[in-house]
Design an enzyme around this catalytic site. Sequence first.
Site, PDB file in Angstrom:
ATOM      1  CG  ASP A   1       1.067   5.489   1.915  1.00  0.00           C
ATOM      2  OD1 ASP A   1       1.691   5.876   0.924  1.00  0.00           O
ATOM      3  OD2 ASP A   1       0.480   4.395   1.971  1.00  0.00           O
ATOM      4  CD  GLU A   2       5.955   3.724  -0.859  1.00  0.00           C
ATOM      5  OE1 GLU A   2       6.857   3.192  -1.486  1.00  0.00           O
ATOM      6  OE2 GLU A   2       4.890   4.120  -1.375  1.00  0.00           O
TER       7      GLU A   2
HETATM    8 MG   LIG Z   1       0.651   2.394   1.296  1.00  0.00          MG
END
Ligand SMILES: [Mg+2]
Length: 390
Positions: A103-104
Amino acid sequence: MNRDIIHLDMDAFYASVEVLDNPELKGLPVIVGGNSDRGVVCAASYEARAYGVHSALAIVVARRRCPQGIFRPVRMSRYHEVSEQVMAIFRHYTPRVEQISVDEAFLDVSGCQGLFGSAVEIAEMIRRRVREEIGLTISAGVAGCKLVAKIASDLNKPDGLTIVPHGREAEFLAPLPIKRLWGVGKKTLPTLNLLGVQTIGDLTRFSLDFLEKKFGKYGRHMYFCARGIDEREVECSHCTKSIGNEETFDRDVTDLQQIRKELLRLATRVGERLRRHHFSGRAVTLKIKYHDFISISRSLTLNQPTNDSRELYQAVLRLLPKTLAGNKPVRLVGIAVDKLQEDSLPRQLDLFGSKKTDRKELNKALDRINTRFGSHTIKPAALTDESSES
Ligand SMILES: [Mg+2]
């Protein structure tokens, strides 16, 4: 030259996906984690965080702190699915995307202005698209280096956008607690506190010399980080990271001479490929896989990047004794070159510059002939008695 880097980080990602897929959970303390009481929390919604629940907390403790929590099992494949949609949005704006986790990611949008607008505008567009197209919120940090962008994205979570203008890095970092610096953990923190260091700014009072004496290599790292100096590149998975070749023998081999010959062939091929793509590399890796499928890899870093097959072969020969496991039959050998740079970039002057230029001209001529008349028309003498080429 100023770089424009955006760090993007989904807010409470796993928990947010659970809410996305189960809208009735909106506004509730959602906790994603191990299916049994022995597991740990993988993600907690902001509502759950208000109860002191955070990732890596034992599930039992989370249940105690937040009895009304909605506990959901981890659905990794679904998170990956959403992650791919998010990353696809990032890649619309630049190929220079370094995905750090599900998620990054870091984006290097230097020089994208003409196409999409400033780094801040790009960050805003991405945030809007993630919200509208996927239905989730994402926080962003915009800065001139990775370190500062990452700290910035975390500062105004959730759904935050934090901008650090060029030249204002140290000023931005100064009031922040020292533990926000990467790598400042349990070991370093007490020592820093003893020195009276509470904020990142406090750290800038100490000389490089002092910090190096006190903390070694890491002290040097902290010295520059505290000033917002971080030269690390955004390493995109889409850009070429390494060039290599490997070869599985028809029959497992114990003859060292035969292994060397195969390595010469591979080095020749890898050198050609590097030159074809206008790359030179500094790190050379030799991999040997044995008949029992156990493999050993050893690497070395050259003083100067190279794409010369002979230099590669010499490096590989230096690695060979460290990679050989007695007399065990060898199944496969491979060579890889990384720490690549494009050849058009200016390079440090080599002490033996003239010699190298000669090899460069020779390589160019060889490549031209091989391109014209088929690969391996010209090859090292040691390989000429080979009857077949693969
Ligand atoms: Mg995150």
